[in-house]
Design a protein around this motif. Sequence first.
Motif, PDB file in Angstrom:
ATOM      1  N   ILE A 188       0.837  -1.203   0.000  1.00 36.06           N
ATOM      2  CA  ILE A 188       0.000   0.000   0.000  1.00 36.06           C
ATOM      3  C   ILE A 188       0.873   1.254   0.000  1.00 36.06           C
ATOM      4  O   ILE A 188       0.714   2.109  -0.877  1.00 36.06           O
ATOM      5  CB  ILE A 188      -1.046  -0.015   1.144  1.00 36.06           C
ATOM      6  N   ALA A 213       2.927   1.411  -3.410  1.00 42.49           N
ATOM      7  CA  ALA A 213       2.205   1.890  -4.604  1.00 42.49           C
ATOM      8  C   ALA A 213       2.062   3.415  -4.569  1.00 42.49           C
ATOM      9  O   ALA A 213       2.036   4.068  -5.614  1.00 42.49           O
ATOM     10  CB  ALA A 213       0.828   1.235  -4.670  1.00 42.49           C
ATOM     11  N   LYS A 230      -1.571  -4.330  -9.283  1.00 44.25           N
ATOM     12  CA  LYS A 230      -3.009  -4.125  -9.056  1.00 44.25           C
ATOM     13  C   LYS A 230      -3.252  -2.743  -8.435  1.00 44.25           C
ATOM     14  O   LYS A 230      -4.130  -1.994  -8.870  1.00 44.25           O
ATOM     15  CB  LYS A 230      -3.504  -5.235  -8.134  1.00 44.25           C
ATOM     16  N   TYR A 231      -2.443  -2.424  -7.413  1.00 45.52           N
ATOM     17  CA  TYR A 231      -2.615  -1.114  -6.760  1.00 45.52           C
ATOM     18  C   TYR A 231      -2.235   0.024  -7.706  1.00 45.52           C
ATOM     19  O   TYR A 231      -2.841   1.099  -7.671  1.00 45.52           O
ATOM     20  CB  TYR A 231      -1.776  -1.041  -5.479  1.00 45.52           C
ATOM     21  N   ILE A 241      -5.196   0.831  -9.648  1.00 45.37           N
ATOM     22  CA  ILE A 241      -6.150   1.664  -8.901  1.00 45.37           C
ATOM     23  C   ILE A 241      -5.668   3.122  -8.859  1.00 45.37           C
ATOM     24  O   ILE A 241      -6.455   4.051  -9.001  1.00 45.37           O
ATOM     25  CB  ILE A 241      -6.339   1.122  -7.472  1.00 45.37           C
ATOM     26  N   TYR A 242      -4.364   3.311  -8.658  1.00 44.27           N
ATOM     27  CA  TYR A 242      -3.821   4.670  -8.541  1.00 44.27           C
ATOM     28  C   TYR A 242      -3.586   5.336  -9.898  1.00 44.27           C
ATOM     29  O   TYR A 242      -3.037   6.438  -9.965  1.00 44.27           O
ATOM     30  CB  TYR A 242      -2.519   4.645  -7.729  1.00 44.27           C
TER      31      TYR A 242
END
Lengths: 514, 514
Positions: free
Chosen positions: A193, A196, A314-315, A318-319
């Motif tokens: 977390i 990313a 994956k993150y 999202i970002y």
Amino acid sequence: MVSKQALEEQIKAQGDLVRKLKAAKESKEKIDEEVAKLLELKAELSNTNEDGSTALANQKFTLKTPKGTRDFSPQQMALRNAVLGKIISVFKKHGAETIDTPVFELKEVLTGKYGEDSKLIYDLKDQGGEILSLRYDLTVPFARYLAMNKITNIKRYHIAKVYRRDNPSILRGRYREFYQCDFDIAGTYDPMIPDAECVRIVFEILNVLEMPSFVIKLNHRKLLDGMFEACGVPATSFRAICSAVDKLDKSPWDEVRKEMIEEKGLSEATADKIGEYVQLNGKADLVEKLLADEKLSKNKSAVEGLEAMKLLLKYCNIYGTTDKILFDLSLARGLDYYTGVIYEAVLLGDGASSSEEVSVGSVAGGGRYDDLAGMFDPKGRQVPCVGVSIGVERLFAVMEARQAAEKIRTTETEVYVATAQKNLHEERMQLCAELWAAGFKVEHSYKKNPKLLQQLQHCEEYGIPLALILGESEIKNGVVKLRNVTTREEVEITRSKLADEIRQRLQGGCRNGL
Amino acid sequence: MVSKQALEEQIKAQGDLVRKLKAAKESKEKIDEEVAKLLELKAELSNTNEDGSTALANQKFTLKTPKGTRDFSPQQMALRNAVLGKIISVFKKHGAETIDTPVFELKEVLTGKYGEDSKLIYDLKDQGGEILSLRYDLTVPFARYLAMNKITNIKRYHIAKVYRRDNPSILRGRYREFYQCDFDIAGTYDPMIPDAECVRIVFEILNVLEMPSFVIKLNHRKLLDGMFEACGVPATSFRAICSAVDKLDKSPWDEVRKEMIEEKGLSEATADKIGEYVQLNGKADLVEKLLADEKLSKNKSAVEGLEAMKLLLKYCNIYGTTDKILFDLSLARGLDYYTGVIYEAVLLGDGASSSEEVSVGSVAGGGRYDDLAGMFDPKGRQVPCVGVSIGVERLFAVMEARQAAEKIRTTETEVYVATAQKNLHEERMQLCAELWAAGFKVEHSYKKNPKLLQQLQHCEEYGIPLALILGESEIKNGVVKLRNVTTREEVEITRSKLADEIRQRLQGGCRNGL
């Protein structure tokens, strides 16, 4: 200051002392020390006038800054501060605090952190007291700060100069004193977390600086180690082989392969297996492909690294950074202390097709280093960290080249107060005082009777948008002539309305005419 | 990094070399040098694991910053940056540019500039190459910069750290590494016009920092010299007597008088004459009184100094600083290089009557130094300069004490995105990405499943004004719960209107309720 006569007496006494020590066959160290003092006194004498003041204009040495360092002119500083301001605004968008540490550290703090590069550390002279060195980067002082203050979580940026006794290559923009600009997240959190978010920060910074084309390369140290293991590299050579792989951005594979075999002792077969992997790059599909790879899928470290990369990608999705990232197995990073994800952002040239794109160099790099703070803790308590260092010197150079054509303002002066006739300097000063009190940024000439043309030229040279011109008739009539420097239009304004009029024009962007 | 085995081999080879040198009765220097290398290798070995990585948790030394230095926490940095920002805004109001110079200079640049204080200069170790020292102030590097770049006029500020191997008195806020904050005007201009602006700048800075009570003391080196001459001080002792007078802000007259007589060789009569003058202070009336003084009116230097003071006080009147200035004959300033006006700003205590006011120390000082840049020019070409150095470390201390009660924000985060149930971290990250893209300053927890209470406590601790709370029902309904952290009021907002709603609340100063 000591008078010339007093100095001469001191020199005589010191000379006597040296002669006495020599006669007594004292140790060389002792004698050298007193001789050094004698030479210092003599140097001081040659710089001293009869009355004890320092002699002028007798500097015999070349005027220069130390090797590998430079001054920054107002133009350079204006650009640097603008660039740093934009970078800091991104750090603040992500809730970062800032800290500062001393420019030097106890030498022991730096010892054993930089491997072969330790020879590049600047040491201070032992003048009695502690043994000190100039900081070599901001990461080791950060780890020392965390351990010393028992901080277990912080999100901070630190922008400061660091020092390396490298052979400066001024042409390639490498100096011995240069800025580092670091952002790090320390704390025990859930996987990837914070990692990313570091990628997102690099992405935002390169966007806010309007870099037209860049890629953020990603890799993972556990995957590298697992891959080395799977290829048959002995565990003791992981870091050495990692250093070799790190050279792939500058050297062709053939050279790196040769180094691996001839210097690092790998077999040809092992090197060739590595060679196949490090050519690979891609995105999420490559992770899946490698998870299915016969050799890697059996290696615990490689699988861990690949699972971590999968989560990171994956993150990143999202970002919103997916377009700019590249999972690249040739990315290794030079530093030993990384333990997880590693990053490197590279600017791309203007080549039309992606195959022609030329790398113009790394402008950000970093990764996860979970063990460094623990090195400073007496009980080895670890503080997991991930961070990124923005290569601001290279970004400054890119921005300087880009802005070479347009003139950058070095001051923020809004209003220049000029006079059209002689002996009006007190009126000018009075008007400046009024405008300063009203909050404006105001300048005037420090000469009593400057020429009007020179005053207006100063405005143009420094990009000052508004000039106020005072003459005898204006003073008599209680007005001021307000001139738009760009359009050269002039209007008369009543003194009592002046502040409002100026404010209005500045808000309206007075460059667009009155 | 070198493997443990390779290190052991190096140590063996180095040990053999040392034994060979000893057997051959080589010089002590040569042997010492190789022994030092041996010890370094051994130290490295003890820090190295089998695989060549650095061993953890075996730092044996005390974790500290070097003597007289310190780290700055986010709280301290937030205050410092706020104070520096206000000071810089004043410099910019007066059209200043900024420059930067290296942290170290060739030692020769600093030699002969600081009199007795030269012993406090930090030298770098001679590692082959140039002999370097850390900068001791910003004025000498500025003079070097002017001469080296052949600059004849500039108005610049420079904020940077300087280094002095002083005995640090942490209690009195004195450190070995500290900020200086200098503003200087270089150039050949008409008398006292730039000098009066320096006074105005000190005045504005102390006002913008809301210092309740201060005085800016003024004097002139030519007046001091003329006064010394008129009192019978030999010319060779001017600077020494000036240093003695400079101590009057800390020591009573009796002690200074004793120093003048016993250490500096003045007659009692001469010292007593000086004693009468240095008690005097006032404004324009004092200038007139001294111009009529029997002894001073006959002294060329004194009259020049008094005429200059008269002009300066007139300009201070125009610039509106008269209320805060004091012409004070006891002001001398320690540095040798001043040639004209000298300044010193002092904060006053809270005593009710002026006689009870207690000086809490100098917070700015400076003056005119017309000869310093010429010392660096091979032809001795002079660049007249006047400037002022803001005592930012003392101002930081005053501001820290003042703000100790209120909490200062260390971040600028506007919105904290929280989740109320488990496994919503990707939703949270998605919302953060949207808000970052919209330009907001946004944070969230780096834990997958943080407790809601902890997330809200984070907002209160860091003063974040708005929290967004996502739960399963909010996600289903396309809304977000918006919470005012201070008032704890909550409202539901449709996702599509979120950015506008946040912007509105931030502009309205959302601390005043939703």
